[in-house]
Design an enzyme around this catalytic site. Structure first.
Site, PDB file in Angstrom:
ATOM      1  N   HIS A  59      13.571 -46.170 -12.636  1.00 25.61           N
ATOM      2  CA  HIS A  59      13.598 -46.682 -11.253  1.00 25.61           C
ATOM      3  C   HIS A  59      12.182 -47.115 -10.889  1.00 25.61           C
ATOM      4  CE1 HIS A  59      17.720 -45.262 -10.246  1.00 25.61           C
ATOM      5  NE2 HIS A  59      17.457 -44.436 -11.254  1.00 25.61           N
ATOM      6  N   GLN A 152      22.246 -47.997  -4.413  1.00 22.18           N
ATOM      7  CA  GLN A 152      21.868 -46.582  -4.300  1.00 22.18           C
ATOM      8  C   GLN A 152      22.705 -45.799  -3.289  1.00 22.18           C
ATOM      9  OE1 GLN A 152      18.729 -44.322  -5.486  1.00 22.18           O
ATOM     10  NE2 GLN A 152      20.631 -43.287  -4.954  1.00 22.18           N
ATOM     11  N   HIS A 210      25.135 -45.529 -12.956  1.00 16.77           N
ATOM     12  CA  HIS A 210      24.958 -44.098 -12.729  1.00 16.77           C
ATOM     13  C   HIS A 210      26.377 -43.550 -12.603  1.00 16.77           C
ATOM     14  CE1 HIS A 210      20.906 -45.306 -11.723  1.00 16.77           C
ATOM     15  NE2 HIS A 210      20.543 -44.075 -11.479  1.00 16.77           N
ATOM     16  N   GLU A 213      26.900 -38.223 -11.875  1.00 16.20           N
ATOM     17  CA  GLU A 213      25.629 -37.488 -11.864  1.00 16.20           C
ATOM     18  C   GLU A 213      25.767 -36.333 -10.893  1.00 16.20           C
ATOM     19  OE1 GLU A 213      22.152 -39.710 -10.734  1.00 16.20           O
ATOM     20  OE2 GLU A 213      20.805 -38.077 -11.271  1.00 16.20           O
ATOM     21  N   ASP A 309      13.872 -42.145 -16.282  1.00 20.85           N
ATOM     22  CA  ASP A 309      14.528 -42.123 -14.977  1.00 20.85           C
ATOM     23  C   ASP A 309      13.528 -42.194 -13.820  1.00 20.85           C
ATOM     24  OD1 ASP A 309      16.633 -42.124 -13.194  1.00 20.85           O
ATOM     25  OD2 ASP A 309      17.118 -40.005 -13.397  1.00 20.85           O
TER      26      ASP A 309
HETATM   27 FE   FE2 Z   1      18.771 -42.974 -12.329  1.00 20.88          FE
END
Ligand code: FE2
Length: 427
Positions: A59, A152, A210, A213, A309
């Site tokens: 990121h 996000q 993603h 998670e 990450d």
């Molecule tokens: Fe991530």
């Protein structure tokens, strides 16, 4: 100009090799190669020459923002997302560019020459997207930056996210991202997976989501991702990132799921440093490790890479672009301690990650791009053990970074002056 690096070891165990570079590509590898005219010759010192490190999951829009506007006190993923939400309105394009470029400097110094970075699209200004597109152009001569459009705050949960994601792709973002476990319901998560995979199929793009998670053993979005991959003919182009819920799943269900993932030619990315710190936060004892099932996925023929990450951002307060640190943590968390398994951990931050990104000309064969890193180690597992110094970082035949051998000098009676960190002859 040609370059000849003399006397190196290779990750496959070959020793005493020379590597000849011409016109930015590897022209030959072998013992005692003849040096052409006008050739720069470098001594490889019998150290390990590896293709460069590749980070399959990062990121870059959030990196080096640690402490802005405050630090993540609970250490959870959700507080990290909340904190990023507080920071987002305060971001400026210049600051994001500056931090990202600084991180790319760190990356090059560590021999990390390709990064797949997610970029948040849940901001009508697309400020982070514009910043990272600018960075992608600026670093292009020395680092491959691949961008993933990442909603996000949730594709369906965040108003305008789908439109923003499409605008980001129109602007040239490379890969379709997603975050189904952050949607409001399991059904909405599945719906987001369907929409995003259809979008990728329409546009002929890769997918990197993603996925699951969390520590929820009943999270089922990888299953949806594998199903949509098959339904839309996206085999070989889809990656599931994190997949931490697989750690907590029932073994019977996991065995069914892994077979489905293999059938769909899904790739997987674990992020050991982040998974081990963010997951298991609701557990008392024992605390779950929260990393996906790397050995089992690998045994099923699924490509697995490790990503960094986060570095110094709302989710993680440490890090320095060191993919050997990432490999070491992955090795420990997954208990991948056999020699073969340790080499898989090295592959997870080199060749496997490069395949997931689809990098052209990556590798150490004649004809490949002359991109490599000389490590102060004798083997891949020694490189992981020592977090080996990057003595030389080369891209397209150009030296981008040099580092002196790391050494300690002793003042001990009857002992050698210099510490020799190598151990045995692992090859
Ligand atoms: Fe991530």
């Amino acid at each position: 100009m040609a370059m000849l690096v003399r006397n190196v070891r290779l990750p496959d165990g070959r020793q005493g090799q020379d590597l000849l570079v011409q016109n930015g590509r590897i022209a030959a590898i072998g013992p005692a190669l003849a040096a052409p005219e006008d050739c720069v010759t470098l001594d490889g010192g019998d150290w390990l020459l590896s293709p460069p490190f590749v980070d399959a999951h990062f990121h870059l829009d959030a990196t080096l923002s640690h402490g802005l506007p405050r630090v993540n006190e609970s250490g959870t993923l959700l507080e990290g997302i909340q904190l990023w939400g507080e920071l987002k309105p305060q971001l400026t394009q210049e600051a994001v560019v500056e931090r990202a470029l600084r991180y790319c400097d760190w990356a090059v110094g560590r021999g990390l020459l390709a990064i797949r970075s997610h970029v948040d699209v849940c901001d009508d200004r697309l400020l982070a997207v514009e910043a990272l597109l600018q960075v992608r152009e600026q670093v292009r001569p020395y680092l491959d930056l691949q961008l993933v459009a990442f909603p996000q705050d949730g594709l369906l949960r965040s108003p305008g996210a789908l439109e923003n994601l499409k605008r980001a792709l129109d602007r040239g973002v490379d890969v379709v991202g997603g975050i189904p476990h952050h949607e409001r319901t399991m059904a909405q998560g599945a719906e987001s997976v369907r929409l995003l995979c259809e979008l990728a199929a329409e546009r002929g793009l890769r997918v990197d989501m993603h996925c699951d998670e969390s520590d929820d053993p009943l999270s089922r979005h990888v299953e949806s991702l594998a199903f949509e991959t098959q339904r839309l003919g996206l085999q070989g182009r889809v990656t599931g990132s994190h997949l931490t819920s697989m750690h907590s799943m029932d073994n019977y269900y996991a065995s069914k799921l892994i077979a489905l993932m293999a059938e769909s030619e899904l790739s997987a990315v674990a992020n050991p440093l982040i998974n081990i710190t963010l997951q298991g936060r609701h557990d008392s004892y024992p605390k779950r490790r929260g990393m996906t099932r790397v050995p089992e996925l690998t045994a099923a023929g699924i490509k697995v890479a490790f990503g960094h990450d986060c570095v110094l951002d709302p989710w993680y307060s440490l890090g320095s672009a060191d993919m050997l640190e990432v490999a070491a943590m992955g090795l420990h968390v997954a208990q991948m301690t056999s020699r073969e398994a340790m080499r898989l951990c090295f592959d997870a931050v080199t060749v496997n990650a490069a395949r997931i990104l689809g990098l052209e000309g990556y590798g150490l064969e004649p004809g490949c791009q002359a991109d490599f890193v000389l490590l102060q180690a004798r083997s891949p597992e020694e490189a992981i053990r020592l977090r080996a110094a990057r003595l030389l970082v080369v891209r397209r035949g150009q030296v981008l970074s040099r580092m002196s051998c790391s050494e300690a000098r002793l003042s001990l009676p009857g002992r050698p002056e210099r510490v020799d960190w190598s151990f045995g002859a692992p090859n």
